[in-house]
Design a protein around this motif. Structure first.
Motif, PDB file in Angstrom:
ATOM      1  N   ARG A   7      13.914  42.070  28.292  1.00  0.00           N
ATOM      2  CA  ARG A   7      13.592  42.325  26.886  1.00  0.00           C
ATOM      3  C   ARG A   7      12.696  43.542  26.766  1.00  0.00           C
ATOM      4  O   ARG A   7      11.709  43.670  27.486  1.00  0.00           O
ATOM      5  CB  ARG A   7      12.879  41.119  26.275  1.00  0.00           C
ATOM      6  CG  ARG A   7      12.827  41.204  24.738  1.00  0.00           C
ATOM      7  CD  ARG A   7      12.054  40.056  24.129  1.00  0.00           C
ATOM      8  NE  ARG A   7      10.748  40.520  23.668  1.00  0.00           N
ATOM      9  CZ  ARG A   7       9.840  39.751  23.084  1.00  0.00           C
ATOM     10  NH1 ARG A   7      10.052  38.466  22.942  1.00  0.00           N
ATOM     11  NH2 ARG A   7       8.693  40.259  22.694  1.00  0.00           N
ATOM     12  N   SER A   8      13.060  44.432  25.824  1.00  0.00           N
ATOM     13  CA  SER A   8      12.190  45.587  25.568  1.00  0.00           C
ATOM     14  C   SER A   8      12.258  45.898  24.089  1.00  0.00           C
ATOM     15  O   SER A   8      13.208  45.541  23.403  1.00  0.00           O
ATOM     16  CB  SER A   8      12.662  46.803  26.367  1.00  0.00           C
ATOM     17  OG  SER A   8      13.862  47.298  25.818  1.00  0.00           O
ATOM     18  N   SER A   9      11.220  46.557  23.592  1.00  0.00           N
ATOM     19  CA  SER A   9      11.295  47.018  22.197  1.00  0.00           C
ATOM     20  C   SER A   9      11.679  48.481  22.262  1.00  0.00           C
ATOM     21  O   SER A   9      11.002  49.281  22.892  1.00  0.00           O
ATOM     22  CB  SER A   9       9.966  46.838  21.463  1.00  0.00           C
ATOM     23  OG  SER A   9       8.952  46.488  22.328  1.00  0.00           O
ATOM     24  N   THR A  10      12.794  48.754  21.619  1.00  0.00           N
ATOM     25  CA  THR A  10      13.405  50.077  21.767  1.00  0.00           C
ATOM     26  C   THR A  10      12.523  51.218  21.296  1.00  0.00           C
ATOM     27  O   THR A  10      12.404  52.218  21.972  1.00  0.00           O
ATOM     28  CB  THR A  10      14.722  50.124  20.993  1.00  0.00           C
ATOM     29  OG1 THR A  10      15.427  48.945  21.261  1.00  0.00           O
ATOM     30  CG2 THR A  10      15.544  51.318  21.391  1.00  0.00           C
ATOM     31  N   PHE A  54       9.014  49.969  25.563  1.00  0.00           N
ATOM     32  CA  PHE A  54       8.301  49.251  26.605  1.00  0.00           C
ATOM     33  C   PHE A  54       9.006  47.962  26.968  1.00  0.00           C
ATOM     34  O   PHE A  54       9.472  47.234  26.121  1.00  0.00           O
ATOM     35  CB  PHE A  54       6.868  48.948  26.156  1.00  0.00           C
ATOM     36  CG  PHE A  54       6.076  50.198  25.880  1.00  0.00           C
ATOM     37  CD1 PHE A  54       5.495  50.419  24.661  1.00  0.00           C
ATOM     38  CD2 PHE A  54       5.937  51.163  26.878  1.00  0.00           C
ATOM     39  CE1 PHE A  54       4.765  51.578  24.423  1.00  0.00           C
ATOM     40  CE2 PHE A  54       5.214  52.323  26.642  1.00  0.00           C
ATOM     41  CZ  PHE A  54       4.626  52.537  25.407  1.00  0.00           C
ATOM     42  N   VAL A  55       9.017  47.712  28.267  1.00  0.00           N
ATOM     43  CA  VAL A  55       9.663  46.502  28.759  1.00  0.00           C
ATOM     44  C   VAL A  55       8.684  45.341  28.626  1.00  0.00           C
ATOM     45  O   VAL A  55       7.572  45.407  29.132  1.00  0.00           O
ATOM     46  CB  VAL A  55      10.072  46.689  30.235  1.00  0.00           C
ATOM     47  CG1 VAL A  55      10.657  45.414  30.785  1.00  0.00           C
ATOM     48  CG2 VAL A  55      11.069  47.836  30.356  1.00  0.00           C
ATOM     49  N   ASN A  56       9.098  44.291  27.914  1.00  0.00           N
ATOM     50  CA  ASN A  56       8.238  43.125  27.775  1.00  0.00           C
ATOM     51  C   ASN A  56       8.498  42.114  28.891  1.00  0.00           C
ATOM     52  O   ASN A  56       7.601  41.467  29.391  1.00  0.00           O
ATOM     53  CB  ASN A  56       8.465  42.425  26.436  1.00  0.00           C
ATOM     54  CG  ASN A  56       8.416  43.375  25.259  1.00  0.00           C
ATOM     55  OD1 ASN A  56       9.161  43.220  24.300  1.00  0.00           O
ATOM     56  ND2 ASN A  56       7.550  44.359  25.320  1.00  0.00           N
ATOM     57  N   GLY A  67       9.333  46.095  11.036  1.00  0.00           N
ATOM     58  CA  GLY A  67       9.587  47.059  12.104  1.00  0.00           C
ATOM     59  C   GLY A  67       8.510  47.070  13.166  1.00  0.00           C
ATOM     60  O   GLY A  67       8.462  47.967  13.997  1.00  0.00           O
ATOM     61  N   LEU A  68       7.644  46.053  13.156  1.00  0.00           N
ATOM     62  CA  LEU A  68       6.591  45.989  14.170  1.00  0.00           C
ATOM     63  C   LEU A  68       7.132  45.321  15.422  1.00  0.00           C
ATOM     64  O   LEU A  68       8.161  44.663  15.393  1.00  0.00           O
ATOM     65  CB  LEU A  68       5.390  45.217  13.618  1.00  0.00           C
ATOM     66  CG  LEU A  68       4.813  45.795  12.319  1.00  0.00           C
ATOM     67  CD1 LEU A  68       3.815  44.832  11.703  1.00  0.00           C
ATOM     68  CD2 LEU A  68       4.132  47.132  12.613  1.00  0.00           C
ATOM     69  N   SER A  69       6.391  45.450  16.527  1.00  0.00           N
ATOM     70  CA  SER A  69       6.890  44.929  17.794  1.00  0.00           C
ATOM     71  C   SER A  69       6.452  43.481  18.010  1.00  0.00           C
ATOM     72  O   SER A  69       7.274  42.572  18.018  1.00  0.00           O
ATOM     73  CB  SER A  69       6.390  45.837  18.921  1.00  0.00           C
ATOM     74  OG  SER A  69       6.887  45.385  20.144  1.00  0.00           O
ATOM     75  N   SER A  70       5.169  43.240  18.196  1.00  0.00           N
ATOM     76  CA  SER A  70       4.649  41.888  18.379  1.00  0.00           C
ATOM     77  C   SER A  70       3.251  41.835  17.745  1.00  0.00           C
ATOM     78  O   SER A  70       2.245  41.702  18.431  1.00  0.00           O
ATOM     79  CB  SER A  70       4.607  41.570  19.882  1.00  0.00           C
ATOM     80  OG  SER A  70       4.261  40.227  20.111  1.00  0.00           O
TER      81      SER A  70
END
Lengths: 663, 399
Positions: free
Chosen positions: A312-315, A319-321, B153-156
Motif C-alpha cells: 500500500r502506498s499513497s500515490t 510513500f510506501v505505507n 485528498g488527504l493521506s492519513s
C-alpha cells in the motif's frame, strides 16, 4: 439507494412461474431412458470405499454441479451447493469460509490428500481455486472431518483430481467474455491410454472490474464507477497418471498466480492509494498406491508453497505505507494403509508428517517474524458393519506440533439403515476436536502470544438422509442438526495494558448450533425434457458465551459477519440441445457489531437474494462438440453489500463458448 | 358413444366416463409416484412463493433528524469504529440533561461519517472531524451537526489545529507533511514537509499540536522520538526536540512548560523498546527540564490537563493525576479501573474545560457500543452512557 427496475423482469418471471406450474401438473408416467451428455468418470470399486465411509457424515458435490460452475471458483461452488457460508469481498476478491458458524481457520481444505490451509493464518482463500482445476469435491462435516485431519472444527473440504482412462486424445477450450472488461480462457489437453494418462490444464482470468454503482457513502451521493479493483489470474495444472497390475502412480503440479488491486471503501475521499495483493501458489503431490484384494497402501509426498505480497502506498505522497511479503513452505509425507479383513470390517491407519517454514517481513513497517514447525499426526480408524442395519465408525487421532502433544482426538459415528427402507439412513456423530493456534497467532509481532493453547471443541450431529431412484426420476434429501461447543477460541483484542496494538488470547467460548437441509429432484418429462431442482438451506446460530465484565453486551449474541441463515435454490431444464438454468443464492442478515445492535444508522448487513440465469445450446459436429451459453448475473439488479461499505455490481452479462474434441 | 351400463347419462356424460376410464388406468399407480408429483408441486410452490417475495421488500429511506445543541455546553464524542469497517460515528452528550445522542452525523446528513474517525476540533461554530482512514476532514456546524464542507485528498490525517480564520494545520500519519488549509473556505493552501530521509523508518508522522506564541509543537510517535517545532507565521520547520520513544500525547501548562507522554515502543519493535516516560520541556528554550520514568510494562497514554493548567491527568490502565509541581509520579490512581481480565479497560480520557468533569471512554471489546463514564473533579461517578464503537476523542463546546 439505487433504483431497481422491475417491470420487464416481473413479466419474465411470471412466464417462468407459469412454466414451472405446468410442469408440476404434467402427466408423466412413461418409462424413459435417461439421456444425458455428462461424461462418466471411472467409478472405483464400491465395496471398500463404501465401508470406509460408513457412518461418516460426508457429501459429494456431483459432476453435474461441477460442470455448471466450470468457469467460476470454488468459493462460488461452495456458496451455491453446500451449507458453507462464503464471505467474499467481491468479484475476484478474497473469499473465506465459515462452516457451521465457525471461523475461516476451522474449515480445512485438502487437495489430493495434502492440506492447503495457510500455516500462518490457518485459513484458505477459496477465490484462488478455479473449479476447472478439480474433478471431484466432497465435504466432511463436523467430527467426521477427523478422518482427513484434525483442526476442522466446522468441517473439511476435499478436492481432487482423477484420471479418465478412456481418454485417447481430448482438447477442450472455453472462453468467456463478461461485463467490466472481463475475459476468461481455459484450455485442457489430455492424451493417453488405459495405462497412462497425461493432462494439462491452463487458465487465465482478467478483469478491470469497473462496475458502476451508486455511492451513498459520501456527500453528495452520486452514481460512480468502481476504481482500482481490477485483477489478473493465471494458472496451470499438470497431471501424470500411470498404472500397472496392482500399482498406481500419479504426479500433479498446480501453479497459480494472482494480482489483485484492492479498492477503498465507499466513504474514502483521500489521497489516491495504490493497494495491491499478489499471490503465488505452487502445490505438488506425488502418490504411489498399491492394491491387493483386501488392502490398499498409499505413499504420498506433497509440497505447498505460497507467497503473498501486500502493498500500500499513497500515490501523491509517493510513500510506501505497507510492503509485506510472507512466505510459507510446507512439505508433507504421508503413508496410508487401508485394510478390509472381511466385508464387515475396515481398518485404516494413516501417519502424516508435515514441516512448515514461514517468514513474513514488512519492509515499510520493519516488522516480521520467522518460524519453523514440525507436525506429526497419526490416525487409527475402524469401521464395523455391526449388523445388516447398523454400522459404526471409530476414529482416533493423535497430534504432535512443536512440543505439544494432543493425545486423543476421537470421533464416533453410527449409521442406521433400516432394511425395509434401505434408501434412507440415520447417522449420528460425536467428536472432540482440537485446532492448533496458527503461526501468526503465536508469533506475529506485535501481539502474537506464544503461550496460546489449542482451541478445542465438542461437536455432535444427527443426520437423516433419504433417496429414491426410478428409471426416469431421482429424489434425494438430507436433514441434519448439529451443535458444537468450542472453548479457548482465539481472538485478537486490544492489549489490556493500553498499548495501541492488539494481542491474541484464548478468549472466547462459542456455542454453535443449527440445521442443514438439502433436497434434490431430477426428472424426465415427456421423454425429452430433463428437469433438475436443488435446494439447500442452513441455519446456524453462533453465539459468544463469554462476556466479562458486566458491561459487555455480546454474551449470547451472534458472531460478527456470520449469517444465521443461508440458502440456495437451483433449477435447470434441458430440452434436446437447449438448456436453461436459474441459480439463486440467499444470504441472511449479518451483524457488524458484537452486541448485534440494529438501527437505522448502525449498520446491519441486510439479507439478500441474487438470481443468476443461464441459457445455452449444445452443438455437435462430430468429433467436435460446441456449447454457447449466455449468462446474466444478479438478474434482479439487487443492491446489496457482502462487506460493509463495499459496493457490489448490479446486473451483468457474459457469454461463454466451449469447444470440445474427444477421440 | 356407447352407453356404459349403470352410468347416468348427463350433458357431460362423455367426459365423465372418459375420466372414469382414465382413473381405472391410473389405479395401479404406486404411492411413490403420487409422492413424486406432490414433491414436485411443493417445489414449484416454494419457488413461486419465493419469486413473489423477491421484489416485495425494499428499504424505506430514513428521515433526517434535526439537532439543536445550542444553549448549554456539551461534548461531542468521536467514535473510531473498526479499521476498514467504515463504522465510525459521532455522538453528542448534554451534561445538563444527561442525554446522549448517537449517530449524530449520519442522522443529520444521511451519509456515514467514514472509516476510523480520529479526532474533532471545534473552532467558532464549526467542528472539524478528522476521518483518518477515509482521508478527509468533515466540517459540521457545532450546534446542529449539519454538514458544511469537507477537506479531502488527504493521506492519513490525525488532528486539526486552527491558527486563525485563514490558516489551519492538519497532521498526518503517513504523508510526511503537515497540510495547511483555510478553515473558512475549506481549501487546501499548502503543506509543510516533515520528511526525514535519513531514517530507515517512515518519518516523521505528526500527531497532536500545541500552540505557543507563533510556534506550533507537534509530536511524532510512530517509530519515532521527536517533537517538531513549526513557525506558524512562515510555515517552516524550525526545530526538533528529542524525547522518549513514541511520544503519544502532549499538553502545555500555566508556566508554559510542555509535557510529553511517551509509551516507549513495544517488545520486539525494530525501533527499540524502552520504559515509558513523561518529560517536561520549556516552550521557550526547548530544553528538557524534568523526566519521569514508568515501570517496564506500563503503557501510559492520553495526557490531559485541567482548565487551570496546573494538574495533569493520564491513563495507565487506571486514571492518574498529578500536579505540575510534583517531583514524582503519583503512587495511587485517581480513578481505578474495574477491569481485571485480559481485555477492555479505559481507552480514552478528557477533561471538561468548563467544569473540570473527567470523561473516560471504555471500548469494552472494541466491537460494540462503547461506554463513557463521567466523573466529577473529586473522582465521584456522576453518569455513564453508551456511545459508538471505540469512543476515542472528545470535543467540548465552550462558547
Amino acid at each position: 439507494m439505487k433504483p431497481i427496475k422491475r417491470t420487464h423482469i416481473r413479466l419474465g418471471f411470471k412466464i417462468i412461474l407459469c412454466s414451472l406450474f405446468i410442469w408440476s401438473f404434467a402427466d408423466d408416467l412413461y418409462a424413459q431412458k435417461l439421456t444425458d451428455t455428462i461424461s462418466l468418470h471411472e467409478v472405483k470399486i464400491l465395496g471398500k470405499r463404501k465401508m470406509a465411509e460408513a457412518a461418516l457424515h460426508i457429501t459429494h458435490i456431483d459432476t453435474l454441479e461441477l460442470k455448471m460452475m466450470k468457469t467460476l471458483t470454488i468459493s462460488e461452488l461452495l456458496s451455491s451447493y453446500s451449507p458453507i457460508f462464503i464471505k467474499s469481498y467481491g468479484r475476484g476478491s478474497t473469499a473465506t469460509a465459515s462452516f457451521r458458524g465457525t471461523a475461516p481457520s476451522h474449515t480445512q481444505l485438502y487437495w489430493n490428500g495434502i492440506k492447503l490451509n495457510s500455516p500462518m493464518r490457518g485459513d484458505v482463500d477459496f477465490s484462488l481455486l478455479p473449479v476447472y482445476f478439480i474433478d471431484d469435491i466432497s465435504l466432511l462435516y463436523g467430527g467426521s472431518s477427523i478422518k482427513s485431519g484434525s483442526g476442522a472444527l466446522g468441517g473439511s473440504v476435499l478436492i481432487g483430481n482423477k484420471p479418465d482412462w478412456t481418454d485417447k486424445l481430448s482438447i477442450r477450450y472455453i472462453q468467456t467474455v463478461e461485463s467490466f472488461s472481463t475475459k476468461k480462457e481455459y484450455l485442457n489437453v489430455g492424451f493417453g491410454n488405459g495405462r497412462f494418462q497425461f493432462k494439462t490444464r491452463l487458465f487465465s482470468d482478467d478483469s478491470k472490474n469497473d462496475f458502476s454503482y451508486f455511492n451513498y457513502g459520501v456527500l453528495p451521493m452520486h452514481q460512480t464507477v468502481q476504481k482500482n479493483a481490477g485483477y489478473s489470474k493465471q494458472g496451470v495444472l499438470q497431471e501424470i497418471y500411470t498404472r500397472m497390475k496392482s500399482h498406481f502412480f500419479s504426479a500433479k503440479l498446480w501453479a497459480y498466480q494472482s494480482h489483485r488491486n484492492l479498492p477503498q471503501l465507499m466513504s474514502f475521499e483521500g489521497d489516491v492509494r495504490k493497494e495491491t495483493q499478489d499471490d503465488q501458489n505452487l502445490y505438488g503431490v506425488v502418490s504411489w498406491k498399491h492394491h491387493t484384494q483386501k488392502s490398499k497402501l498409499e505413499w504420498l509426498v506433497g509440497v505447498n508453497l505460497n507467497d503473498i505480497n501486500y502493498f500500500r502506498s499513497s500515490t501523491e505522497a509517493g510513500f510506501v505505507n505497507f510492503d509485506s511479503r510472507s512466505r510459507e513452505h510446507s512439505y508433507t509425507n504421508q503413508i496410508d494403509f487401508d485394510w478390509n479383513p472381511s466385508e464387515f470390517l475396515n481398518l485404516n491407519w494413516n501417519i502424516n508428517s508435515s514441516y512448515h517454514q514461514v517468514s513474513v517481513l514488512d519492509r515499510a513497517q520493519k516488522l516480521g517474524y520467522e518460524h519453523n514447525r514440525f507436525e506429526l499426526s497419526l490416525l487409527n480408524s475402524i469401521s464395523i458393519q455391526a449388523s445388516s442395519e447398523v454400522s459404526l465408525s471409530l476414529l482416533s487421532r493423535s497430534e504432535l506440533y512443536d512440543n505439544h502433544l494432543i493425545g486423543f482426538i476421537p470421533s464416533i459415528g453410527l449409521e442406521y439403515i433400516p432394511e425395509k427402507w434401505s434408501s434412507s439412513s440415520v447417522k449420528l456423530n460425536l467428536a472432540r476436536n482440537y485446532h492448533q493456534p496458527g503461526l501468526n497467532d503465536l508469533y506475529w509481532l506485535p501481539g502474537g502470544n506464544p503461550d496460546l493453547k489449542p482451541e478445542d471443541g465438542y461437536t455432535g450431529d444427527l443426520t437423516f438422509g433419504y433417496s429414491y431412484k426410478k428409471e426416469n426420476s431421482n429424489i434425494s434429501g438430507q436433514l441434519s442438526g448439529f451443535a458444537s461447543l468450542i472453548e479457548n477460541w482465539i481472538v485478537w483484542q486490544p492489549s489490556a495494558n493500553g498499548a495501541y496494538y492488539w494481542e491474541a488470547s484464548n478468549m472466547k467460548k462459542v456455542f454453535a448450533r443449527g440445521l442443514e437441509i438439502q433436497l434434490s429432484v431430477q426428472k424426465i418429462i415427456a421423454k425429452t425434457i430433463l428437469v433438475n431442482l436443488k435446494g439447500n438451506y442452513s441455519h446456524s446460530a453462533t453465539s459468544n458465551l463469554n462476556a466479562v465484565p458486566s458491561v459487555d453486551e455480546s454474551r449470547g449474541k451472534q458472531l460478527i459477519y456470520i449469517p444465521k441463515d443461508k440458502a440456495n435454490i437451483f433449477a435447470q431444464g434441458n430440452f434436446k440441445a437447449w438448456y436453461v438454468k436459474v441459480n439463486a443464492p440467499f444470504t441472511g442478515k449479518r451483524y457488524t457489531s458484537s452486541n448485534n445492535v440494529e438501527s437505522d444508522y448502525e449498520k446491519v448487513l441486510n439479507p439478500y437474494w441474487l438470481i443468476n440465469l443461464t441459457a445455452g445450446k449444445m452443438f455437435e459436429f462430430k468429433p467436435v462438440r460446441m456449447d454457447i451459453a449466455i449468462n446474466i448475473e444478479n438478474l434482479a439488479n439487487t443492491d446489496y453489500m457482502a462487506i460493509l461499505w463495499r459496493p457490489m455490481p448490479g446486473r451483468y452479462y457474459s457469454i461463454t463458448i466451449q469447444f470440445q474434441y474427444k477421440k | 358413444m356407447k352407453e356404459i351400463p349403470g352410468k347416468r347419462k348427463t350433458e357431460n356424460g362423455k367426459r365423465q366416463s372418459e375420466e372414469e376410464s382414465r382413473k381405472s388406468v391410473l389405479q395401479p399407480a404406486t404411492r411413490n409416484q403420487e409422492a413424486w408429483r406432490l414433491g414436485l408441486r411443493l417445489w414449484c410452490l416454494v419457488l413461486s412463493a419465493w419469486f413473489l417475495t423477491l421484489f416485495s421488500c425494499s428499504e424505506s429511506p430514513v428521515d433526517t433528524v434535526y439537532f439543536d445543541f445550542s444553549g448549554d455546553h456539551g461534548v461531542f464524542i468521536v467514535n473510531e469504529g473498526n479499521f476498514m469497517y467504515g463504522n465510525s460515528s459521532l455522538s453528542f452528550y448534554n451534561p445538563g440533561t444527561k442525554r446522549v445522542y448517537n449517530q449524530v452525523f449520519q442522522a443529520r446528513n444521511g451519509v456515514p461519517l467514514g472509516d476510523v474517525a480520529q479526532s474533532m476540533s471545534i473552532w467558532k461554530n464549526l467542528g472539524f472531524i478528522v476521518v483518518n482512514n477515509s482521508g478527509k476532514i468533515y466540517v459540521v456546524d457545532s450546534q446542529t451537526a449539519e454538514f458544511k464542507g469537507s477537506i479531502s485528498g488527504l493521506s492519513s490525517p490525525r488532528y486539526v489545529h486552527v491558527i486563525d480564520s485563514e490558516k489551519s494545520y492538519v497532521t498526518d500519519l503517513f504523508a510526511r507533511k503537515v497540510t495547511i488549509f483555510n478553515p473558512t473556505t475549506f481549501q487546501v493552501t499548502g503543506f509543510i514537509p516533515v520528511g526525514n530521509s535519513n531514517s530507515e523508518f517512515s518519518q516523521h508522522s505528526t500527531e497532536q499540536m500545541i500552540p505557543y506564541k507563533n510556534l506550533v509543537f507537534t509530536n511524532c510517535w510512530s517509530y519515532d522520538n521527536k517533537i517538531l517545532v513549526i513557525n506558524s507565521d512562515t510555515d517552516q520547520l524550525v526545530d526538533s526536540i528529542e524525547v522518549f520513544k513514541q511520544p503519544n500525547s502532549m499538553v502545555i501548562d500555566r508556566d508554559n512548560k510542555i509535557w510529553v507522554l511517551s509509551d516507549g515502543g513495544f517488545e520486539g519493535s525494530p525501533f527499540g523498546y524502552e520504559q515509558a516516560g513523561l518529560l517536561k520541556i520549556d516552550a521557550e528554550t526547548h530544553e528538557i527540564e524534568r523526566t519521569f520514568r514508568f515501570n517496564k510494562n506500563d503503557r501510559p497514554l492520553n495526557l490531559c490537563i485541567n482548565p487551570t493548567k496546573d494538574t495533569l491527568y493520564f491513563l495507565n490502565r487506571h486514571v492518574w493525576k498529578m500536579a505540575v509541581t510534583e517531583k514524582h509520579l503519583p503512587e495511587k490512581p485517581f480513578i481505578t479501573s474495574k477491569y481485571t481480565s485480559l481485555y477492555g479497560g479505559f481507552f480514552s480520557l478528557a477533561i471538561d474545560p468548563t467544569n473540570r468533569d473527567v470523561y473516560i471512554g471504555d471500548a469494552i471489546d472494541h466491537r460494540q457500543n462503547g461506554l463513557v463514564y463521567r466523573y466529577n473533579t473529586s473522582g465521584k461517578l456522576i453518569d455513564s452512557f453508551k456511545a459508538g464503537i471505540s469512543p476515542g476523542d472528545f470535543a467540548f463546546i465552550t462558547e
